[in-house]
Design a protein around this motif. Structure first.
Motif, PDB file in Angstrom:
ATOM      1  N   THR A   1      51.075  68.246  30.123  1.00 59.88           N
ATOM      2  CA  THR A   1      50.636  66.910  29.684  1.00 59.88           C
ATOM      3  C   THR A   1      49.421  66.407  30.453  1.00 59.88           C
ATOM      4  N   ARG A   2      49.165  66.987  31.622  1.00 58.62           N
ATOM      5  CA  ARG A   2      48.105  66.512  32.520  1.00 58.62           C
ATOM      6  C   ARG A   2      48.285  65.026  32.843  1.00 58.62           C
ATOM      7  N   HIS A   3      49.573  64.615  32.925  1.00 52.83           N
ATOM      8  CA  HIS A   3      49.861  63.198  33.153  1.00 52.83           C
ATOM      9  C   HIS A   3      51.261  63.094  33.768  1.00 52.83           C
ATOM     10  N   PHE A   4      51.357  62.491  34.970  1.00 50.10           N
ATOM     11  CA  PHE A   4      52.640  62.413  35.661  1.00 50.10           C
ATOM     12  C   PHE A   4      53.622  61.501  34.937  1.00 50.10           C
TER      13      PHE A   4
ATOM     14  N   ALA B   1      54.836  63.147  31.715  1.00 51.16           N
ATOM     15  CA  ALA B   1      55.721  64.267  32.042  1.00 51.16           C
ATOM     16  C   ALA B   1      57.095  63.765  32.471  1.00 51.16           C
ATOM     17  N   ALA B   2      57.108  62.651  33.230  1.00 48.44           N
ATOM     18  CA  ALA B   2      58.375  62.084  33.663  1.00 48.44           C
ATOM     19  C   ALA B   2      59.177  61.580  32.471  1.00 48.44           C
ATOM     20  N   GLU B   3      58.500  60.921  31.521  1.00 44.84           N
ATOM     21  CA  GLU B   3      59.193  60.424  30.331  1.00 44.84           C
ATOM     22  C   GLU B   3      59.784  61.573  29.516  1.00 44.84           C
ATOM     23  N   GLU B   4      59.019  62.638  29.356  1.00 47.05           N
ATOM     24  CA  GLU B   4      59.520  63.780  28.598  1.00 47.05           C
ATOM     25  C   GLU B   4      60.673  64.478  29.320  1.00 47.05           C
ATOM     26  N   SER B   5      60.649  64.432  30.645  1.00 53.09           N
ATOM     27  CA  SER B   5      61.682  65.100  31.434  1.00 53.09           C
ATOM     28  C   SER B   5      62.905  64.219  31.652  1.00 53.09           C
ATOM     29  N   GLY B   6      62.812  62.952  31.285  1.00 57.19           N
ATOM     30  CA  GLY B   6      63.947  62.038  31.412  1.00 57.19           C
ATOM     31  C   GLY B   6      64.213  61.588  32.826  1.00 57.19           C
ATOM     32  N   VAL B   7      63.179  61.517  33.657  1.00 59.92           N
ATOM     33  CA  VAL B   7      63.328  61.028  35.029  1.00 59.92           C
ATOM     34  C   VAL B   7      62.258  59.979  35.288  1.00 59.92           C
ATOM     35  N   SER B   8      62.413  59.273  36.387  1.00 55.48           N
ATOM     36  CA  SER B   8      61.393  58.286  36.745  1.00 55.48           C
ATOM     37  C   SER B   8      60.167  58.994  37.277  1.00 55.48           C
ATOM     38  N   GLN B   9      59.025  58.331  37.149  1.00 47.72           N
ATOM     39  CA  GLN B   9      57.787  58.938  37.616  1.00 47.72           C
ATOM     40  C   GLN B   9      57.796  59.176  39.131  1.00 47.72           C
TER      41      GLN B   9
ATOM     42  N   ALA C   1      48.372  72.643  47.514  1.00 46.49           N
ATOM     43  CA  ALA C   1      48.432  71.696  46.400  1.00 46.49           C
ATOM     44  C   ALA C   1      48.391  72.450  45.077  1.00 46.49           C
ATOM     45  N   LEU C   2      49.153  71.944  44.101  1.00 51.57           N
ATOM     46  CA  LEU C   2      49.174  72.548  42.770  1.00 51.57           C
ATOM     47  C   LEU C   2      48.349  71.750  41.772  1.00 51.57           C
ATOM     48  N   PHE C   3      48.134  70.459  42.080  1.00 49.75           N
ATOM     49  CA  PHE C   3      47.338  69.595  41.209  1.00 49.75           C
ATOM     50  C   PHE C   3      46.270  68.881  42.026  1.00 49.75           C
ATOM     51  N   ALA C   4      45.128  68.711  41.403  1.00 45.47           N
ATOM     52  CA  ALA C   4      44.066  67.876  41.974  1.00 45.47           C
ATOM     53  C   ALA C   4      44.130  66.539  41.252  1.00 45.47           C
ATOM     54  N   ARG C   5      44.293  65.452  42.018  1.00 40.88           N
ATOM     55  CA  ARG C   5      44.441  64.119  41.443  1.00 40.88           C
ATOM     56  C   ARG C   5      43.205  63.301  41.820  1.00 40.88           C
ATOM     57  N   GLU C   6      42.356  63.015  40.862  1.00 39.30           N
ATOM     58  CA  GLU C   6      41.115  62.271  41.120  1.00 39.30           C
ATOM     59  C   GLU C   6      40.913  61.228  40.033  1.00 39.30           C
ATOM     60  N   ARG C   7      40.998  59.932  40.429  1.00 43.57           N
ATOM     61  CA  ARG C   7      40.739  58.799  39.540  1.00 43.57           C
ATOM     62  C   ARG C   7      41.471  58.945  38.203  1.00 43.57           C
ATOM     63  N   GLY C   8      42.772  59.226  38.317  1.00 42.13           N
ATOM     64  CA  GLY C   8      43.588  59.308  37.113  1.00 42.13           C
ATOM     65  C   GLY C   8      43.504  60.635  36.399  1.00 42.13           C
TER      66      GLY C   8
END
Length: 307
Positions: free
Chosen positions: A15-18, A21-29, A46-53
């Motif tokens: 999803t490239r979106h935390f 992904a949390a909503e689809e997985s049924g857990v809180s972000q 690190a597995l993800f690079a997080r830059e300005r969203g």
């Protein structure tokens, strides 16, 4: 590294979106993000690079992704296989029985089991009780119909009696000789007998009965399996002591009852004591008992159900 962490990792990578992904997985972000951090810490990168969203995979994440996807596919396949087996949609039963049982009722029992559980594979072995108990002990069989008491000294085998069958003398249907009976065991003195090979309980039963009656059996021919013995009797080479059930499909043979003493043997369903019986084997056992109790009296012949 845990399966749930890999699940969250793959969801974020897709999803490239935390939050999504949390909503689809049924857990809180926050919970998902925490598990991703724990996974990254355990891997030391690190597995993800997080830059300005913007969320994108790092080289380490790109390297892990196909393996994580494959692991999740394998886990899903494994869970599905377990569900299929527990639901008896798949599995295997390795069952052995004496030749007389295959000649008698076991073929119909297999048909009934196949109808009830078409996804279960059946692997059958035919042999004497000594061979079958040996294979049980080695783990080559799950279940076996054997003659009791069991021979050998394996304390790990347990047997539950199912049937008690009376033995008869088989002779040519159009021949003279023994007549309709019943006869005594000592009436077999001097009668040519077709004898089973060494290792068959029927051979020992016949020999011991003759010796107990005070004479040595007269062997016309020996060393055969069940089909061969019955064929030799049909050909007029001699007589044989056999279970009555094997003569049901042999119009060329006639059964003469033995009354003094009556010869019987007990057939039991045996398995290993220390191993949990697989679900498919449990189903076969239950189906077999149900099949036996469903047989009519004329189908059982000189066979008594036990229990």
């Amino acid at each position: 590294m845990q399966i749930q962490q890999l699940t969250y990792f793959v969801a974020v990578a897709r999803t490239r979106h935390f939050t999504q992904a949390a909503e689809e997985s049924g857990v809180s972000q926050p919970s998902l993000s925490k598990q991703i951090r724990v996974l990254e810490n355990s891997l030391g990168t690190a597995l993800f690079a997080r830059e300005r969203g913007d969320v994108r995979l790092t080289p380490a994440g790109e390297a892990l992704l196909p393996h994580a996807q494959e692991i999740l596919i394998e886990v899903d396949e494994g869970l599905r296989a377990v569900r299929e087996v527990s639901g008896l949609q798949r599995g295997r039963v390795r069952v052995g029985a004496t030749p007389s049982m295959w000649e008698g009722i076991m073929a119909d029992a297999l048909v009934a089991f196949r109808s009830a559980y078409p996804g279960i594979e059946l692997e059958v072995t035919e042999g004497g009780s000594r061979l079958l108990t040996r294979d049980l002990g080695r783990g080559a069989l799950d279940l076996a119909l054997v003659i009791v008491p069991l021979r050998g000294d394996d304390p790990d085998l347990v047997a539950t009696p199912l049937l008690r069958e009376r033995l008869v003398v088989a002779g040519p249907a159009d021949g003279s000789g023994l007549g309709p009976g019943p006869i005594r065991v000592r009436d077999l003195e001097g009668v040519p007998l077709v004898m089973f090979r060494e290792g068959y309980d029927l051979r020992d039963t016949t020999t011991n009965a003759c010796l107990d009656a005070g004479f040595e059996p007269t062997m016309a021919i020996e060393g055969g399996e069940m089909n061969a013995v019955l064929r030799f009797v049909e050909a007029g080479l001699g007589y044989a002591v056999v279970p009555s059930m094997v003569l049901a499909s042999r119009p060329g043979l006639r059964a003469t009852p033995i009354a003094s003493p009556e010869l019987t043997r007990t057939i039991a369903l045996a398995h290993r004591r220390t191993l949990a019986m697989p679900l498919a084997s449990q189903a076969f056992r239950d189906q077999l008992v149900e099949h036996l109790h469903g047989l009519a009296a004329d189908q059982l012949g000189d066979v008594d159900l036990i229990g």
